[in-house]
Design a protein around this motif. Structure first.
Motif, PDB file in Angstrom:
ATOM      1  N   MET A 195       0.860  -1.183   0.000  1.00  0.00           N
ATOM      2  CA  MET A 195       0.000   0.000   0.000  1.00  0.00           C
ATOM      3  C   MET A 195       0.900   1.238   0.000  1.00  0.00           C
ATOM      4  O   MET A 195       1.989   1.219   0.555  1.00  0.00           O
ATOM      5  CB  MET A 195      -0.885   0.056   1.253  1.00  0.00           C
ATOM      6  CG  MET A 195      -1.473  -1.266   1.690  1.00  0.00           C
ATOM      7  SD  MET A 195      -2.588  -1.981   0.508  1.00  0.00           S
ATOM      8  CE  MET A 195      -4.030  -1.014   0.841  1.00  0.00           C
ATOM      9  N   LYS A 196       0.378   2.303  -0.623  1.00  0.00           N
ATOM     10  CA  LYS A 196       1.181   3.532  -0.727  1.00  0.00           C
ATOM     11  C   LYS A 196       0.453   4.693  -0.045  1.00  0.00           C
ATOM     12  O   LYS A 196      -0.337   5.389  -0.682  1.00  0.00           O
ATOM     13  CB  LYS A 196       1.411   3.869  -2.192  1.00  0.00           C
ATOM     14  CG  LYS A 196       2.112   2.762  -2.974  1.00  0.00           C
ATOM     15  CD  LYS A 196       2.380   3.235  -4.387  1.00  0.00           C
ATOM     16  CE  LYS A 196       2.292   2.104  -5.369  1.00  0.00           C
ATOM     17  NZ  LYS A 196       2.460   2.523  -6.749  1.00  0.00           N
ATOM     18  N   PRO A 197       0.700   4.898   1.236  1.00  0.00           N
ATOM     19  CA  PRO A 197       0.049   6.019   1.930  1.00  0.00           C
ATOM     20  C   PRO A 197       0.634   7.363   1.473  1.00  0.00           C
ATOM     21  O   PRO A 197       1.595   7.393   0.709  1.00  0.00           O
ATOM     22  CB  PRO A 197       0.377   5.772   3.405  1.00  0.00           C
ATOM     23  CG  PRO A 197       1.356   4.673   3.456  1.00  0.00           C
ATOM     24  CD  PRO A 197       1.606   4.133   2.095  1.00  0.00           C
ATOM     25  N   ALA A 198       0.064   8.450   2.009  1.00  0.00           N
ATOM     26  CA  ALA A 198       0.576   9.791   1.698  1.00  0.00           C
ATOM     27  C   ALA A 198       2.076   9.840   1.969  1.00  0.00           C
ATOM     28  O   ALA A 198       2.566   9.293   2.961  1.00  0.00           O
ATOM     29  CB  ALA A 198      -0.133  10.811   2.584  1.00  0.00           C
ATOM     30  N   VAL A 199       2.791  10.474   1.053  1.00  0.00           N
ATOM     31  CA  VAL A 199       4.256  10.472   1.121  1.00  0.00           C
ATOM     32  C   VAL A 199       4.758  11.482   2.154  1.00  0.00           C
ATOM     33  O   VAL A 199       4.204  12.569   2.294  1.00  0.00           O
ATOM     34  CB  VAL A 199       4.814  10.795  -0.291  1.00  0.00           C
ATOM     35  CG1 VAL A 199       6.295  11.106  -0.244  1.00  0.00           C
ATOM     36  CG2 VAL A 199       4.552   9.641  -1.234  1.00  0.00           C
ATOM     37  N   ASN A 200       5.811  11.089   2.863  1.00  0.00           N
ATOM     38  CA  ASN A 200       6.456  11.993   3.811  1.00  0.00           C
ATOM     39  C   ASN A 200       7.039  13.199   3.053  1.00  0.00           C
ATOM     40  O   ASN A 200       7.877  13.006   2.167  1.00  0.00           O
ATOM     41  CB  ASN A 200       7.582  11.216   4.524  1.00  0.00           C
ATOM     42  CG  ASN A 200       8.408  12.094   5.437  1.00  0.00           C
ATOM     43  OD1 ASN A 200       7.943  13.142   5.882  1.00  0.00           O
ATOM     44  ND2 ASN A 200       9.630  11.650   5.721  1.00  0.00           N
ATOM     45  N   PRO A 201       6.620  14.413   3.381  1.00  0.00           N
ATOM     46  CA  PRO A 201       7.155  15.582   2.660  1.00  0.00           C
ATOM     47  C   PRO A 201       8.677  15.687   2.789  1.00  0.00           C
ATOM     48  O   PRO A 201       9.333  16.286   1.942  1.00  0.00           O
ATOM     49  CB  PRO A 201       6.476  16.773   3.349  1.00  0.00           C
ATOM     50  CG  PRO A 201       5.354  16.214   4.133  1.00  0.00           C
ATOM     51  CD  PRO A 201       5.649  14.771   4.421  1.00  0.00           C
ATOM     52  N   GLY A 202       9.223  15.063   3.839  1.00  0.00           N
ATOM     53  CA  GLY A 202      10.683  15.128   4.039  1.00  0.00           C
ATOM     54  C   GLY A 202      11.451  14.090   3.239  1.00  0.00           C
ATOM     55  O   GLY A 202      12.682  14.077   3.248  1.00  0.00           O
ATOM     56  N   ALA A 203      10.744  13.186   2.541  1.00  0.00           N
ATOM     57  CA  ALA A 203      11.442  12.137   1.767  1.00  0.00           C
ATOM     58  C   ALA A 203      12.010  12.746   0.480  1.00  0.00           C
ATOM     59  O   ALA A 203      11.428  13.681  -0.066  1.00  0.00           O
ATOM     60  CB  ALA A 203      10.466  11.020   1.427  1.00  0.00           C
ATOM     61  N   PRO A 204      13.135  12.212  -0.020  1.00  0.00           N
ATOM     62  CA  PRO A 204      13.670  12.720  -1.280  1.00  0.00           C
ATOM     63  C   PRO A 204      12.636  12.600  -2.404  1.00  0.00           C
ATOM     64  O   PRO A 204      11.839  11.656  -2.419  1.00  0.00           O
ATOM     65  CB  PRO A 204      14.874  11.820  -1.553  1.00  0.00           C
ATOM     66  CG  PRO A 204      15.227  11.225  -0.233  1.00  0.00           C
ATOM     67  CD  PRO A 204      13.969  11.162   0.569  1.00  0.00           C
TER      68      PRO A 204
END
Ligand SMILES: NC(=O)c1ccc[n+]([C@@H]2O[C@H](COP(=O)([O-])OP(=O)(O)OC[C@H]3O[C@@H](n4cnc5c(N)ncnc54)[C@H](O)[C@@H]3O)[C@@H](O)[C@H]2O)c1
Length: 339
Positions: A195-204
């Motif tokens: 599953m692909k939840p909302a992405v961490n804004p801090g991730a590259p």
């Protein structure tokens, strides 16, 4: 009994650690040869160990008549060729995970070892040697939880190198939970969904982080894993097993909890896998050295375990793309006598 004479191939982060552990904490073994793609790195390490030489070609290091056994800590894509050379020369080898980077070459390695009629390959899934995982496994095998039903896992890193991509979260991080699942439950994993939840804004940019993996074993047990590799906080590996007669939790990382002033309490955060699993690597290496010296060669995860992990991760990468559950494709173990 003479010391086991070991060649360590690849002296990067893991290899340099393994050289240090073999020379300072493991009994019955000596590092006699080191090899690295970067010759000066190998020479610098060899210079600090009495009786150790740097050998330029990894295949020469494996074939060296003064080498009894090999530790592979080179990058995954080089493993298949180096493993096949170890098999050809009859040298026991402790290969850092992954066995190889694709299912086909992993299966080829399994088959070639099986043809020899003796095991030579151990794969570096070190969590099997961690005291908490061992305790959990022993309680489970003793029937303390009744039938195991569910495994909830968390795998968090504070950060990953800029080169890390979404599929590496499956192949480099989830691979450990894949092996833990197979180790605890003694059965293969049948399917996987990511599953692909909302992405961490801090991730590259471009990395799908966090990811939630959902696996189902052959007998229908459920495993979920939160993979989150850019938390900015700590290295956290937690596992909760739920059975028909109770549950157990490992990896709480509590250690000493201190009360201080002004009005605070807390402990120390484990910064990375080397600190969290340092003792497990030591136990892994000591048991491997003892097994090789006793002619057993392997005392831990086998080439088959490496192949199974590769098959689950390949299905995981496909599931990451499609978002759907993907069946794991594996040959039957019985079709390869000796595997
Ligand atoms: N068990 C674990 O928890 C764990 C953790 C991290 C890494 N690993 C595995 O350990 C292995 C090494 O990882 P690392 O983090 O130390 O990588 P690294 O990049 O720090 O080190 C790899 C070293 O191998 C050398 N090298 C590259 N190609 C080579 C070749 N053909 N022959 C000889 N040397 C070569 C590089 O110069 C480098 O020094 C990988 O398979 C990785 O997946 C396992």
């Amino acid at each position: 009994m003479p010391d086991l004479r070991i060649a360590v191939l690849g002296v990067g982060i893991m290899g340099a650690d393994h050289v240090a552990r073999l020379t300072s904490r493991i009994s019955g073994a000596r590092v006699v040869v080191v090899n690295d793609f970067l010759t000066e790195k190998a020479e610098a390490i060899a210079a600090g160990i009495p009786g150790c030489r740097a050998v330029t070609d990894p295949l020469d290091a494996i074939a060296d008549p003064e080498v009894d056994a090999v530790v592979l800590a080179t990058p995954g894509p080089t493993h298949d060729k180096q493993l096949l050379a170890c098999l050809e020369h009859g040298k026991p080898v402790l290969c850092e995970k992954p066995l190889t980077t694709d299912v086909e070459s992993s299966l080829e390695v399994v088959k070639r070892e099986a043809e020899l009629g003796k095991r030579l390959i151990q794969v570096g899934f070190m969590r099997r040697f961690d005291e908490e995982y061992t305790q959990l496994k022993n309680l489970l095998d003793a029937g303390e939880f009744g039938r195991a039903l569910v495994l909830h896992c968390v795998h968090r890193n504070p950060a990953v190198p800029p080169s890390f991509d979404s599929s590496m979260i499956v192949k480099d991080s989830l691979v450990h939970e894949v092996d833990v699942t197979r180790f605890l439950f003694d059965e293969e994993i049948a399917s996987i969904q990511i599953m692909k939840p909302a992405v961490n804004p801090g991730a590259p940019e471009g990395i799908q982080d966090p990811q939630i993996a959902i696996m189902r074993t052959e007998s229908g047990k459920h495993v979920d894993v939160e993979l989150f590799v850019t938390t900015g906080v700590a290295y956290e590996v937690r596992t909760e097993l739920v059975g028909e007669k109770g549950s157990a939790f490992i990896g709480l990382d509590v250690g000493l909890v201190r009360k201080g002033s002004p009005g605070t309490w807390g402990g120390t955060i484990t910064p990375g896998f080397r600190e969290r699993f340092g003792r497990a690597y030591d136990i892994e290496f000591q048991r491997w050295v003892d097994a090789v010296r006793n002619g057993i060669n392997v005392d831990g995860p086998t080439a088959w375990d490496g192949y199974a992990a590769a098959a689950v991760c390949a299905a995981g990468v496909e599931a990451l793309e499609t978002g759907l559950p993907v069946d794991v494709k594996m040959v039957s173990r019985a079709s390869i006598p000796g595997a």
